[in-house]
Write a protein that holds these residues in place. Structure first.
Motif, PDB file in Angstrom:
ATOM      1  N   LEU A   4      -5.882  11.272  -3.644  1.00 24.32           N
ATOM      2  CA  LEU A   4      -6.238   9.989  -4.253  1.00 24.32           C
ATOM      3  C   LEU A   4      -6.821  10.119  -5.662  1.00 24.32           C
ATOM      4  O   LEU A   4      -6.408   9.388  -6.554  1.00 24.32           O
TER       5      LEU A   4
ATOM      6  N   TYR B  80       1.293   5.584  -0.494  1.00 25.80           N
ATOM      7  CA  TYR B  80       0.593   6.755   0.020  1.00 25.80           C
ATOM      8  C   TYR B  80       0.533   7.848  -1.034  1.00 25.80           C
ATOM      9  O   TYR B  80       1.492   8.078  -1.767  1.00 25.80           O
TER      10      TYR B  80
ATOM     11  N   VAL C 296       0.851  -1.185   0.000  1.00 23.00           N
ATOM     12  CA  VAL C 296       0.000   0.000   0.000  1.00 23.00           C
ATOM     13  C   VAL C 296       0.889   1.236   0.000  1.00 23.00           C
ATOM     14  O   VAL C 296       1.673   1.447   0.923  1.00 23.00           O
TER      15      VAL C 296
ATOM     16  N   TRP D 157      -3.340   4.743  -0.604  1.00 23.26           N
ATOM     17  CA  TRP D 157      -4.236   5.238   0.441  1.00 23.26           C
ATOM     18  C   TRP D 157      -3.902   6.675   0.794  1.00 23.26           C
ATOM     19  O   TRP D 157      -2.827   7.179   0.495  1.00 23.26           O
ATOM     20  N   SER D 158      -4.844   7.295   1.463  1.00 26.17           N
ATOM     21  CA  SER D 158      -4.656   8.613   2.048  1.00 26.17           C
ATOM     22  C   SER D 158      -5.512   8.683   3.303  1.00 26.17           C
ATOM     23  O   SER D 158      -6.573   8.056   3.364  1.00 26.17           O
TER      24      SER D 158
ATOM     25  N   ARG E 248      -8.818   4.479   0.041  1.00 28.13           N
ATOM     26  CA  ARG E 248      -7.793   3.913  -0.834  1.00 28.13           C
ATOM     27  C   ARG E 248      -8.425   3.354  -2.091  1.00 28.13           C
ATOM     28  O   ARG E 248      -9.639   3.216  -2.191  1.00 28.13           O
TER      29      ARG E 248
END
Length: 120
Positions: free
Chosen positions: A71, A67, A65, A111-112, A97
């Protein structure tokens, strides 16, 4: 104490995979022969080895994952660079995400902690 230090993925098309990650995530690469390339990301390192295999959540593979602060912008960059969105942006406790498939078939996610407005 131990922490992850390096991650490796199979890649059926090293050139396409390198071009994708350079364009979308600005990873740097160093080739070690014709069948292996190391990558250098902001917070970790790894490599891709030439093989007709791929990692996916459906097959029980680990999910790397990444960052991104924005997004929707990252999703658009993934698609523009030839990535396939395998799971659109979704919200979960702690953020949002999406999942994507890179040109060699490996599934990763971005993801954020900021939930995307259209995913809320």
């Amino acid at each position: 104490m131990s922490k992850p230090a390096y991650i490796e993925f199979a890649a059926k098309d090293l050139a396409a995979t390198k071009a994708f990650f350079q364009k979308v995530f600005q990873w740097r690469f160093e080739d070690y022969g014709p069948a292996y390339t190391a990558f250098f990301a902001t917070n970790f390192e790894g490599g891709f080895y030439e093989a007709p295999l791929a990692s996916s959540v459906k097959s029980g593979g680990a999910l790397l994952v990444l960052y991104a602060e924005d997004l929707p912008a990252c999703l658009a960059q993934v698609e523009a660079a030839g990535g396939e969105i395998s799971q659109d942006i979704f919200v979960f406790p702690g953020g949002a995400r999406f999942h994507f498939i890179e040109p060699s078939g490996n599934e990763l996610a971005v993801w954020s902690e900021k939930a995307a407005p259209e995913a809320s």
